[in-house]
Design a protein around this motif. Structure first.
Motif, PDB file in Angstrom:
ATOM      1  N   ARG A 117      53.448  47.408  45.990  1.00 19.78           N
ATOM      2  CA  ARG A 117      53.189  46.543  47.142  1.00 19.78           C
ATOM      3  C   ARG A 117      51.828  46.762  47.776  1.00 19.78           C
ATOM      4  N   ASP A 118      51.158  47.848  47.490  1.00 19.78           N
ATOM      5  CA  ASP A 118      49.865  48.100  48.101  1.00 19.78           C
ATOM      6  C   ASP A 118      48.774  47.385  47.303  1.00 19.78           C
ATOM      7  N   PRO A 119      47.973  46.510  47.918  1.00 15.94           N
ATOM      8  CA  PRO A 119      46.956  45.766  47.167  1.00 15.94           C
ATOM      9  C   PRO A 119      45.924  46.661  46.488  1.00 15.94           C
ATOM     10  N   GLY A 120      45.474  47.704  47.194  1.00 14.06           N
ATOM     11  CA  GLY A 120      44.495  48.602  46.595  1.00 14.06           C
ATOM     12  C   GLY A 120      45.054  49.330  45.387  1.00 14.06           C
ATOM     13  N   ASN A 121      46.309  49.764  45.467  1.00 13.44           N
ATOM     14  CA  ASN A 121      46.928  50.447  44.333  1.00 13.44           C
ATOM     15  C   ASN A 121      47.069  49.519  43.134  1.00 13.44           C
ATOM     16  N   LEU A 122      47.522  48.285  43.367  1.00 14.29           N
ATOM     17  CA  LEU A 122      47.712  47.369  42.238  1.00 14.29           C
ATOM     18  C   LEU A 122      46.375  47.037  41.581  1.00 14.29           C
ATOM     19  N   GLY A 123      45.345  46.802  42.383  1.00 17.28           N
ATOM     20  CA  GLY A 123      44.046  46.518  41.794  1.00 17.28           C
ATOM     21  C   GLY A 123      43.516  47.675  40.969  1.00 17.28           C
ATOM     22  N   THR A 124      43.693  48.905  41.466  1.00 20.38           N
ATOM     23  CA  THR A 124      43.247  50.080  40.715  1.00 20.38           C
ATOM     24  C   THR A 124      44.061  50.264  39.446  1.00 20.38           C
ATOM     25  N   ILE A 125      45.353  49.980  39.508  1.00 19.65           N
ATOM     26  CA  ILE A 125      46.211  50.081  38.316  1.00 19.65           C
ATOM     27  C   ILE A 125      45.753  49.079  37.257  1.00 19.65           C
ATOM     28  N   LEU A 126      45.458  47.853  37.655  1.00 20.96           N
ATOM     29  CA  LEU A 126      44.992  46.851  36.694  1.00 20.96           C
ATOM     30  C   LEU A 126      43.657  47.264  36.084  1.00 20.96           C
ATOM     31  N   ARG A 127      42.794  47.842  36.886  1.00 21.46           N
ATOM     32  CA  ARG A 127      41.504  48.305  36.372  1.00 21.46           C
ATOM     33  C   ARG A 127      41.701  49.437  35.366  1.00 21.46           C
ATOM     34  N   SER A 128      42.620  50.357  35.646  1.00 15.63           N
ATOM     35  CA  SER A 128      42.906  51.443  34.711  1.00 15.63           C
ATOM     36  C   SER A 128      43.524  50.913  33.433  1.00 15.63           C
ATOM     37  N   ALA A 129      44.401  49.909  33.550  1.00 15.93           N
ATOM     38  CA  ALA A 129      45.034  49.336  32.361  1.00 15.93           C
ATOM     39  C   ALA A 129      44.002  48.679  31.454  1.00 15.93           C
ATOM     40  N   ALA A 130      43.036  47.968  32.042  1.00 12.45           N
ATOM     41  CA  ALA A 130      41.989  47.352  31.231  1.00 12.45           C
ATOM     42  C   ALA A 130      41.104  48.417  30.593  1.00 12.45           C
ATOM     43  N   ALA A 131      40.787  49.471  31.334  1.00 13.74           N
ATOM     44  CA  ALA A 131      39.921  50.523  30.796  1.00 13.74           C
ATOM     45  C   ALA A 131      40.608  51.306  29.686  1.00 13.74           C
ATOM     46  N   ALA A 132      41.919  51.490  29.782  1.00  9.07           N
ATOM     47  CA  ALA A 132      42.644  52.235  28.765  1.00  9.07           C
ATOM     48  C   ALA A 132      42.928  51.398  27.521  1.00  9.07           C
ATOM     49  N   GLY A 133      42.732  50.095  27.583  1.00  7.30           N
ATOM     50  CA  GLY A 133      42.986  49.240  26.426  1.00  7.30           C
ATOM     51  C   GLY A 133      44.413  48.759  26.324  1.00  7.30           C
ATOM     52  N   CYS A 134      45.079  48.572  27.463  1.00  4.00           N
ATOM     53  CA  CYS A 134      46.453  48.080  27.425  1.00  4.00           C
ATOM     54  C   CYS A 134      46.494  46.674  26.831  1.00  4.00           C
ATOM     55  N   GLU A 135      47.560  46.410  26.124  1.00  4.65           N
ATOM     56  CA  GLU A 135      47.725  45.093  25.508  1.00  4.65           C
ATOM     57  C   GLU A 135      48.104  44.044  26.519  1.00  4.65           C
ATOM     58  N   LYS A 136      48.896  44.416  27.522  1.00  6.19           N
ATOM     59  CA  LYS A 136      49.402  43.454  28.486  1.00  6.19           C
ATOM     60  C   LYS A 136      49.909  44.211  29.710  1.00  6.19           C
ATOM     61  N   VAL A 137      49.937  43.521  30.868  1.00  3.70           N
ATOM     62  CA  VAL A 137      50.499  44.075  32.096  1.00  3.70           C
ATOM     63  C   VAL A 137      51.551  43.101  32.610  1.00  3.70           C
ATOM     64  N   LEU A 138      52.733  43.618  32.929  1.00  6.60           N
ATOM     65  CA  LEU A 138      53.815  42.816  33.479  1.00  6.60           C
ATOM     66  C   LEU A 138      54.051  43.225  34.929  1.00  6.60           C
ATOM     67  N   LEU A 139      54.131  42.245  35.815  1.00  2.31           N
ATOM     68  CA  LEU A 139      54.401  42.492  37.229  1.00  2.31           C
ATOM     69  C   LEU A 139      55.758  41.905  37.573  1.00  2.31           C
ATOM     70  N   THR A 140      56.660  42.732  38.053  1.00  3.87           N
ATOM     71  CA  THR A 140      57.985  42.264  38.425  1.00  3.87           C
ATOM     72  C   THR A 140      57.962  41.686  39.833  1.00  3.87           C
ATOM     73  N   LYS A 141      59.014  40.958  40.159  1.00  4.40           N
ATOM     74  CA  LYS A 141      59.137  40.406  41.506  1.00  4.40           C
ATOM     75  C   LYS A 141      59.187  41.546  42.526  1.00  4.40           C
ATOM     76  N   GLY A 142      58.494  41.369  43.617  1.00  4.95           N
ATOM     77  CA  GLY A 142      58.373  42.421  44.615  1.00  4.95           C
ATOM     78  C   GLY A 142      56.988  43.035  44.640  1.00  4.95           C
ATOM     79  N   CYS A 143      56.228  42.856  43.558  1.00  8.99           N
ATOM     80  CA  CYS A 143      54.844  43.336  43.548  1.00  8.99           C
ATOM     81  C   CYS A 143      53.981  42.423  44.418  1.00  8.99           C
ATOM     82  N   VAL A 144      52.915  42.981  44.939  1.00  5.81           N
ATOM     83  CA  VAL A 144      51.984  42.201  45.732  1.00  5.81           C
ATOM     84  C   VAL A 144      51.304  41.157  44.836  1.00  5.81           C
ATOM     85  N   ASP A 145      50.909  40.045  45.435  1.00  8.86           N
ATOM     86  CA  ASP A 145      50.256  38.976  44.681  1.00  8.86           C
ATOM     87  C   ASP A 145      48.945  39.495  44.092  1.00  8.86           C
TER      88      ASP A 145
END
Length: 379
Positions: free
Chosen positions: A175-203
């Motif tokens: 739910r924290d916008p800063g945390n989600l943005g940092t997580i997405l940045r880490s996922a892209a840097a690590a080479g993740c294939e895909k990211v799934l966001l469940t209901k309840g996550c921040v937009d």
């Protein structure tokens, strides 16, 4: 005297004119015509592009704040707002559709792909106006209104696709916008294939998430607003789901858990309960819910023998019961990052970075070993 007493003769208009006058008295007066719309001032940029200069009271400028602050407006109108040269350029290169671009100086346009700008409504505004709309400390003078990108129609960078690994990330109620943005940045840097966001996550299209993501939204697919029933359909076949939890296996060993003989094999299965389950344990038991049992192991032990997905839980309640059930159904485990006793659990974004880059290290090491085996001469 008789002549003075006579009444003057009244001259009546024709019947049609009398009817029209009566109708005019009964009906309300017509409103005055609206003032003429000022002509749009269009000017060349010197690079083959034309722009218009926004006048005072331009209604389009008021939508900027609405798109930035209202998730309901973004969902209804399918629009997102991006600010800054790098973010707008990444979006254009990935195929996002730019509808309107507000800029303060013509020099900003030279930093963006010209071909995409030819189909865009370019509007020049004062920098003071952009500064008043922006919540950045140092605005760059560029604000773009895009159609909400569709991950199935995006063209991601070739370097990102070639570096992609069989590693997925599932965000569970972040739910924290800063945390989600940092997580997405880490996922892209690590080479993740895909990211799934469940209901309840921040937009993910909130301005704070976009700024913290640093362009990650346009480097890998992000599937949003998923319920847990639809998560398995977005995962490849044969994948194992692991959950990052903050329960220390050392503390569980003190309460009776037994270590297996092989340290690399992990710990014996234990009953894993997230904080949400612990806080509402009586309610769960009354409702007949069963918390699945998951094997536990440290994050640096080998857990990437098959394609894997890692679940990162929210800041308040940790991983959900649905995440634990999905891990149990796929033969996954609970990954633990050991910390010094007495220290609280790690931030969600930090934990995601640690686990994802360890998964990347293991996958690359395994690929290297497989390549070396193929190069060995056949005896």
């Amino acid at each position: 005297v008789r002549a003075l007493r006579r009444s003057p003769v009244r001259v009546l208009p024709p019947q049609k004119e009398r009817d029209a006058a009566a109708q005019a008295q009964r009906s309300p007066p017509e409103p005055p015509p609206p003032p003429p719309t000022p002509a749009v001032e269009r000017r060349p940029t010197g690079t083959g592009l034309w722009f218009e200069k926004a006048g005072p009271g331009d209604r389009r400028l008021g939508k900027v704040v609405t798109i930035a602050k209202s998730k309901k407006f973004r969902d209804q109108h399918r629009k997102v707002l991006l600010e800054g040269q790098r973010l707008i350029k990444d979006a254009l290169e990935a195929g996002a559709v730019l509808q309107t671009l507000f800029f303060s100086t013509v020099g900003h346009l030279k930093l963006l792909p010209e071909e995409q700008l030819k189909r865009t409504n370019l509007v020049k505004v004062k920098f003071e106006d952009i500064k008043s709309w922006s919540d950045l400390v140092t605005p760059q003078g560029l604000i773009g209104i895009f159609l909400k990108p569709d991950h199935t129609k995006m063209s991601y960078p070739a370097t990102q696709l070639t570096s992609s690994l069989p590693l997925l990330l599932i965000c569970d109620n972040i739910r924290d916008p800063g945390n989600l943005g940092t997580i997405l940045r880490s996922a892209a840097a690590a080479g993740c294939e895909k990211v799934l966001l469940t209901k309840g996550c921040v937009d993910p299209w909130e301005p704070k998430v976009l700024r913290a993501g640093m362009g990650a939204h346009f480097r890998l697919p992000i599937v949003t607003n998923l319920d847990w029933e639809s998560v398995p359909s977005n995962l490849p076949d044969g994948i194992q789901v692991y959950v990052a939890d903050n329960n220390d296996p050392g503390a569980q060993a003190e309460t009776g858990s037994v270590l297996s003989g092989d340290a690399g094999a992990g710990y014996a299965p234990v009953k894993s309960k997230p904080r949400a389950a612990l806080e509402h344990e009586d309610e769960d038991e009354a409702a007949g819910l069963c918390v699945p049992e998951l094997p536990v192991q440290y994050y640096y032990e080998n857990w990437t023998r098959t394609p894997v997905a890692v679940v990162i839980g929210g800041e308040t309640h940790g991983v959900s019961l649905d995440a634990l059930q999905l891990a149990a159904n796929t033969g996954g485990k609970r990954l633990v990052i050991p910390v010094v006793p007495g220290v609280d659990s790690l931030n969600s974004a930090i934990a995601a970075g640690v686990v994802l880059f360890e998964g990347k290290r293991q996958l690359l090491q395994r690929h290297k070993q497989d390549d070396e085996k193929q190069k060995l001469p056949v005896v």
